[in-house]
Design an enzyme around this catalytic site. Structure first.
Site, PDB file in Angstrom:
ATOM      1  N   HIS A 183      12.678  14.517  55.904  1.00  0.00           N
ATOM      2  CA  HIS A 183      12.647  13.582  57.025  1.00  0.00           C
ATOM      3  C   HIS A 183      14.042  12.956  57.135  1.00  0.00           C
ATOM      4  CE1 HIS A 183      11.544   9.801  59.083  1.00  0.00           C
ATOM      5  NE2 HIS A 183      10.417  10.394  59.440  1.00  0.00           N
TER       6      HIS A 183
ATOM      7  N   ASP B  65      10.153  11.106  47.812  1.00  0.00           N
ATOM      8  CA  ASP B  65       9.712  10.467  49.048  1.00  0.00           C
ATOM      9  C   ASP B  65       8.215  10.756  49.182  1.00  0.00           C
ATOM     10  OD1 ASP B  65       8.933   9.937  51.619  1.00  0.00           O
ATOM     11  OD2 ASP B  65      10.562  11.039  52.589  1.00  0.00           O
TER      12      ASP B  65
ATOM     13  N   GLN C 263       4.254  10.744  52.742  1.00  0.00           N
ATOM     14  CA  GLN C 263       3.086  11.519  53.214  1.00  0.00           C
ATOM     15  C   GLN C 263       2.083  11.804  52.110  1.00  0.00           C
ATOM     16  OE1 GLN C 263       2.287  12.150  56.273  1.00  0.00           O
ATOM     17  NE2 GLN C 263       4.192  11.490  57.222  1.00  0.00           N
TER      18      GLN C 263
ATOM     19  N   LYS D  40       1.240   4.031  56.494  1.00  0.00           N
ATOM     20  CA  LYS D  40       0.693   5.391  56.538  1.00  0.00           C
ATOM     21  C   LYS D  40      -0.562   5.518  55.681  1.00  0.00           C
ATOM     22  CE  LYS D  40       5.150   7.602  57.338  1.00  0.00           C
ATOM     23  NZ  LYS D  40       5.123   8.059  58.722  1.00  0.00           N
TER      24      LYS D  40
ATOM     25  N   CYS E 268      11.348  13.867  63.276  1.00  0.00           N
ATOM     26  CA  CYS E 268      12.429  13.368  62.399  1.00  0.00           C
ATOM     27  C   CYS E 268      12.848  14.410  61.365  1.00  0.00           C
ATOM     28  CB  CYS E 268      12.045  12.070  61.707  1.00  0.00           C
ATOM     29  SG  CYS E 268      11.820  10.710  62.847  1.00  0.00           S
TER      30      CYS E 268
HETATM   31  N1  PMP Z   1       9.564  10.360  54.840  1.00  0.00           N
HETATM   32  C1  PMP Z   1       8.551  11.047  55.347  1.00  0.00           C
HETATM   33  C2  PMP Z   1       8.165  12.357  54.738  1.00  0.00           C
HETATM   34  C3  PMP Z   1       7.861  10.535  56.455  1.00  0.00           C
HETATM   35  O1  PMP Z   1       6.845  11.225  56.980  1.00  0.00           O
HETATM   36  C4  PMP Z   1       8.249   9.299  57.012  1.00  0.00           C
HETATM   37  C5  PMP Z   1       7.534   8.714  58.214  1.00  0.00           C
HETATM   38  N2  PMP Z   1       7.306   9.622  59.239  1.00  0.00           N
HETATM   39  C6  PMP Z   1       9.306   8.614  56.408  1.00  0.00           C
HETATM   40  C7  PMP Z   1       9.938   9.170  55.328  1.00  0.00           C
HETATM   41  C8  PMP Z   1       9.771   7.293  56.922  1.00  0.00           C
HETATM   42  O2  PMP Z   1       8.780   6.325  56.762  1.00  0.00           O
HETATM   43  P1  PMP Z   1       8.921   4.886  57.437  1.00  0.00           P
HETATM   44  O3  PMP Z   1       9.256   5.127  58.868  1.00  0.00           O
HETATM   45  O4  PMP Z   1       7.586   4.262  57.232  1.00  0.00           O
HETATM   46  O5  PMP Z   1      10.018   4.165  56.707  1.00  0.00           O
END
Ligand code: PMP
Length: 406
Positions: free
Chosen positions: A123, A200, A203, A226, A364
């Site tokens: 991401h 990270d 998910q 999430k 993203c």
């Molecule tokens: N890493 C991953 C794998 C994600 O799916 C996301 C959110 N789509 C993020 C990081 C970023 O999370 P946040 O926007 O809650 O900071």
């Protein structure tokens, strides 16, 4: 599974509504999850009864707010099996957690030529902070490649990949393809070359049991929103031994021990990394969300999500001219796809008219989409409150849309 989950949807007021005259089918859970009543009520209760600023208060409400905030830290530590509450830093979410590591551990420890090892699945939150750090320090980025549309990691030459690596930072579950990465195996490999590791878990934290000690990582980040918690709160697990040597992230109140006009001494970790009034209500809501998930059981959630993703994938495969992404075997609870002759935007817009919420775009993960050769994919992502009947409705809506557009 339906036995465990029967009645659970009643806990989610948002799921009961109609969109454009149709029952809402919410398949955008990888972006954010809906919130159950116990979470909403915990936040309301906190504001109605306990609201005050935390730490150093000599009055009842401040003591209660502090207990609630520090109690949430304890709950987060337990949720991911961190050895101590000292290992838990509250952040706004995954993005801030990763930026914190880059700005503190990264700036203090990385030098020109050091390698930051990522994967091609990351991401932007686990890519752009490292690009900024690389520009600042002269470190270089290297990527573990993914294999075609299946999106699993190509680990055939690990020794070459790990040469000169000082930091491994990888996603646990890909938000774009659903790939579940072998994080424990990769962290072990990183440890063998004395590299520091970050997982990270945006998910994965709400979708399967997580144990930072079993994974063997130094840092792990996740977002409350999430996993049925509120927005604006998340956590960074940072091994206490590493925190000691990390400079502060932001300066201000709460993070100091002693301040003079020209210089300051800092509070002990993790408080050293939490400048200013924290998101106390967010921590309270997060605590309630973690309790809620553990009442259901994360093994049960994982089994349900993956079963639904696999069912959706099989049903999608009934369409002609569809390209489905992600691993053939085990995957997280989502499925991404494109149709040869239908623009993803048209698809999502028409699905919304029928009450079905899916997400389209690069999610993203633009470099990954460049590699796959598609500007955008459509993604349906599931959680424990979704049902097979909703997948059937989603397929029925897609069939309608395809008929109209072809
Ligand atoms: N890493 C991953 C794998 C994600 O799916 C996301 C959110 N789509 C993020 C990081 C970023 O999370 P946040 O926007 O809650 O900071």
């Amino acid at each position: 599974m339906s036995g465990i989950l029967s009645g659970i949807r009643d806990d989610f007021p948002a799921l009961a509504q109609k969109i454009n005259g149709h029952p809402l089918v919410y398949f955008d859970n990888a972006a954010t999850a809906q919130k159950p009543r116990p979470v909403l009520e915990a936040i309301q209760r906190y504001y109605e009864h306990d609201n005050a600023n935390v730490h150093r208060g000599i009055h009842e409400l401040s003591n209660r707010a502090t207990a609630a905030y520090e109690g949430a830290r304890e709950r987060v530590a337990q949720f991911i099996n961190a050895p101590s509450t000292k290992d838990i830093i509250f952040t706004r979410g995954t993005t801030e957690a990763i930026n914190l590591v880059a700005a503190t551990w990264g700036v203090a420890n990385l030098q020109e030529g050091d390698v930051i090892l990522l994967t091609e699945l990351e991401h932007h939150s686990n890519l752009v902070p490292w690009q900024l750090l690389a520009q600042r320090t002269g470190a270089v980025l290297r990527f573990i490649p993914v294999t075609g549309d299946e999106g699993t990691l190509d680990l055939s030459d690990l020794d070459a990949l790990f040469r000169d690596v000082k930091l491994l930072s990888i996603t646990h579950i890909s938000n774009a393809l659903g790939t579940i990465n072998p994080v424990a195996e990769l962290c072990a490999k990183a440890r063998a070359v004395d590299a520091v590791t970050l997982v990270d878990a945006a998910q994965s934290a709400g979708h399967l049991p997580l144990d930072v000690q079993a994974i063997g990582c130094d840092f792990l980040s996740f977002s409350g929103h999430k996993l049925c918690g509120p927005t604006g709160i998340g956590a960074l697990y940072a091994r206490a031994a590493l925190q000691e040597a990390m400079p502060p992230y932001q300066g201000g109140g709460e993070m100091i021990a002693k301040v003079a006009f020209q210089s300051s001494e800092f509070h002990v970790p993790p408080h050293k990394f939490e400048a200013g009034t924290p998101n106390i209500a967010g921590a309270v809501g997060l605590h309630a969300a973690l309790d809620y998930l553990d009442d259901i059981g994360r093994e049960n959630i994982h089994a349900h999500d993956t079963e639904l993703a696999s069912y959706a994938k099989d049903r999608l495969a009934e369409f002609d001219g569809i390209r489905i992404f992600g691993p053939a075997g085990d995957r997280g609870g989502l499925v991404s796809f494109v149709f040869e002759n239908v623009h993803a935007l048209d698809l999502a817009t028409m699905a919304d008219q029928q009450g079905v919420a899916i997400r389209i775009g690069h999610h993203c993960t633009q470099p990954l989409h460049d590699k796959l050769g598609v500007p955008a994919t459509a993604r349906a992502s599931f959680y424990f409150y979704n049902t097979r009947a909703e997948v059937d409705r989603f397929i029925e809506v897609l069939q309608k849309v395809m008929k109209l557009l072809s």
